[in-house]
Write an enzyme that holds these catalytic residues in place. Structure first.
Site, PDB file in Angstrom:
ATOM      1  N   LYS A  12     -14.190  -4.742   1.874  1.00 61.28           N
ATOM      2  CA  LYS A  12     -15.535  -5.252   2.138  1.00 61.28           C
ATOM      3  C   LYS A  12     -15.432  -6.315   3.217  1.00 61.28           C
ATOM      4  O   LYS A  12     -14.692  -7.295   3.059  1.00 61.28           O
ATOM      5  CB  LYS A  12     -16.149  -5.856   0.872  1.00 61.28           C
ATOM      6  CG  LYS A  12     -17.664  -5.958   0.917  1.00 61.28           C
ATOM      7  CD  LYS A  12     -18.308  -4.566   0.910  1.00 61.28           C
ATOM      8  CE  LYS A  12     -19.784  -4.625   0.550  1.00 61.28           C
ATOM      9  NZ  LYS A  12     -20.381  -3.267   0.533  1.00 61.28           N
ATOM     10  N   THR A  57     -16.069  -1.050  -2.654  1.00 61.85           N
ATOM     11  CA  THR A  57     -16.183  -2.276  -1.862  1.00 61.85           C
ATOM     12  C   THR A  57     -17.269  -3.181  -2.417  1.00 61.85           C
ATOM     13  O   THR A  57     -17.201  -4.402  -2.275  1.00 61.85           O
ATOM     14  CB  THR A  57     -16.455  -1.960  -0.382  1.00 61.85           C
ATOM     15  OG1 THR A  57     -17.725  -1.327  -0.243  1.00 61.85           O
ATOM     16  CG2 THR A  57     -15.363  -1.059   0.183  1.00 61.85           C
ATOM     17  N   ARG A 169      -8.274 -29.816  38.990  1.00 57.83           N
ATOM     18  CA  ARG A 169      -9.328 -28.907  38.551  1.00 57.83           C
ATOM     19  C   ARG A 169      -9.766 -29.254  37.137  1.00 57.83           C
ATOM     20  O   ARG A 169      -9.074 -29.954  36.395  1.00 57.83           O
ATOM     21  CB  ARG A 169      -8.851 -27.453  38.591  1.00 57.83           C
ATOM     22  CG  ARG A 169      -7.743 -27.137  37.592  1.00 57.83           C
ATOM     23  CD  ARG A 169      -7.446 -25.646  37.535  1.00 57.83           C
ATOM     24  NE  ARG A 169      -6.426 -25.354  36.519  1.00 57.83           N
ATOM     25  CZ  ARG A 169      -6.109 -24.134  36.086  1.00 57.83           C
ATOM     26  NH1 ARG A 169      -6.717 -23.075  36.591  1.00 57.83           N
ATOM     27  NH2 ARG A 169      -5.178 -23.956  35.156  1.00 57.83           N
ATOM     28  N   GLN A 213      -0.968 -21.529  30.518  1.00 56.21           N
ATOM     29  CA  GLN A 213       0.179 -21.078  29.736  1.00 56.21           C
ATOM     30  C   GLN A 213       1.037 -22.262  29.292  1.00 56.21           C
ATOM     31  O   GLN A 213       1.489 -22.326  28.139  1.00 56.21           O
ATOM     32  CB  GLN A 213       1.037 -20.106  30.561  1.00 56.21           C
ATOM     33  CG  GLN A 213       0.398 -18.742  30.774  1.00 56.21           C
ATOM     34  CD  GLN A 213      -0.440 -18.666  32.033  1.00 56.21           C
ATOM     35  OE1 GLN A 213      -1.001 -19.669  32.488  1.00 56.21           O
ATOM     36  NE2 GLN A 213      -0.546 -17.478  32.605  1.00 56.21           N
ATOM     37  N   HIS A 241     -13.718 -20.979  33.315  1.00 62.89           N
ATOM     38  CA  HIS A 241     -13.655 -21.435  34.692  1.00 62.89           C
ATOM     39  C   HIS A 241     -14.840 -22.319  35.063  1.00 62.89           C
ATOM     40  O   HIS A 241     -15.993 -22.024  34.724  1.00 62.89           O
ATOM     41  CB  HIS A 241     -13.610 -20.238  35.642  1.00 62.89           C
ATOM     42  CG  HIS A 241     -12.431 -19.346  35.419  1.00 62.89           C
ATOM     43  ND1 HIS A 241     -11.137 -19.763  35.600  1.00 62.89           N
ATOM     44  CD2 HIS A 241     -12.361 -18.055  35.017  1.00 62.89           C
ATOM     45  CE1 HIS A 241     -10.307 -18.765  35.333  1.00 62.89           C
ATOM     46  NE2 HIS A 241     -11.016 -17.723  34.979  1.00 62.89           N
TER      47      HIS A 241
END
Length: 288
Positions: A12, A57, A169, A213, A241
């Site tokens: 479920k 379920t 940035r 990363q 971004h």
């Protein structure tokens, strides 16, 4: 040619549960979405439609509600363990039960008044089988931003590359993170979650990022260095971004102050950081 049944499970999905504990006039609210997946000797229902071994379920849904009433909810890891162990222990044919719990936040406005908080959701996934139990805690939708201390340069360039080097940035992401516990026993799941989350945030804040990363690794590394009960951290980090807007047509400069926040497409960075002596985590990346 023989045709065989491959891996299968059923359950479920997305049972909505709101649990209110009434301590006199002051109430405690818990808002959950619970998904159950069961696996075992269920080939007959696929091959012939014989449902003699199938727990409906709908019964699984009712179990979620009944357990909330009978045992309370408490920490979502404990609630998931109670449910998963129940399904394995009560159903002879079930060899594995996975319970995934999402906890939705509410901010207190008064003794019995609340407002739904932001998009961040706490999660727990518990899997119980014949070899024991595995508890995975986590969160989704934790939105973080550094408005500086982020760079991206020195990357591969080919004939289709137009991206310029960036030495200052905006770095923004919405963290989907999961961390596996060394055991299924804990005296304080809440403290473990709170501290793991804190270390994820502090690593994001404190890392001068040369790539998302690198930030992902730093976040996982910090959790493992400070939380011995955790053996592996997995994260999915979309790069939200923020592009500098060209204001020159209006006779204005833009010294990294005005940005266009793009929702798509986006870079998606995924990875795992684990202790080198930790048992392998065989489940798929975001399996419920």
């Amino acid at each position: 040619m023989d045709i065989v049944l491959g891996a299968h499970q059923y359950g479920k999905a997305e049972v909505r549960l709101v649990h209110v504990v009434r301590h006199g006039d002051r109430h405690q609210l818990t808002d959950l979405t619970v998904s159950v997946a069961l696996a075992g000797d269920l080939a007959d229902t696929h091959r012939t439609g014989d449902n003699a071994k199938v727990l409906p379920t709908d019964s699984q849904k009712n179990t979620v509600y009944a357990f909330a009433r009978r045992h309370g909810v408490g920490e979502i890891e404990d609630f998931g363990l109670r449910l998963a162990r129940h399904f394995v222990e009560s159903q002879a044919v079930i060899t594995r039960a996975t319970v995934h719990v999402q906890q939705h936040g509410w901010d207190r406005l008064g003794e019995h008044s609340f407002a739904r908080s932001g998009a961040e959701t706490r999660t727990a996934t518990v899997t119980v089988d014949g070899s024991g139990a595995v508890v995975v805690s986590g969160l989704t939708g934790m939105v973080l931003m550094n408005t500086t201390a982020s760079e991206f340069h020195g990357f591969v360039r080919d004939e289709y590359t137009t991206l310029p080097d960036a030495h200052d940035r905006v770095l923004a992401t919405a963290v989907d993170g999961r961390w596996r516990h060394a055991t299924s026993e804990s005296d304080d799941w809440a403290a473990s979650f709170t501290q793991a989350r804190r270390h994820l945030v502090e690593a994001f804040v404190g890392t001068h990022s040369l790539s998302l990363q690198q930030t992902l690794y730093a976040m996982g590394q910090r959790v493992l260095e400070h939380r011995p009960e955790i053996v592996e951290v997995r994260m999915s980090l979309p790069n939200r971004h923020h592009f500098l807007v060209d204001l020159a047509p209006f006779g204005l400069d833009n010294p990294n102050e005005v940005f266009y926040a793009a929702d798509r497409p986006y870079g998606l960075i995924e990875g795992a950081v684990r202790r080198d002596d930790a048992p392998r985590w065989e489940e798929s990346w975001w399996q419920a």
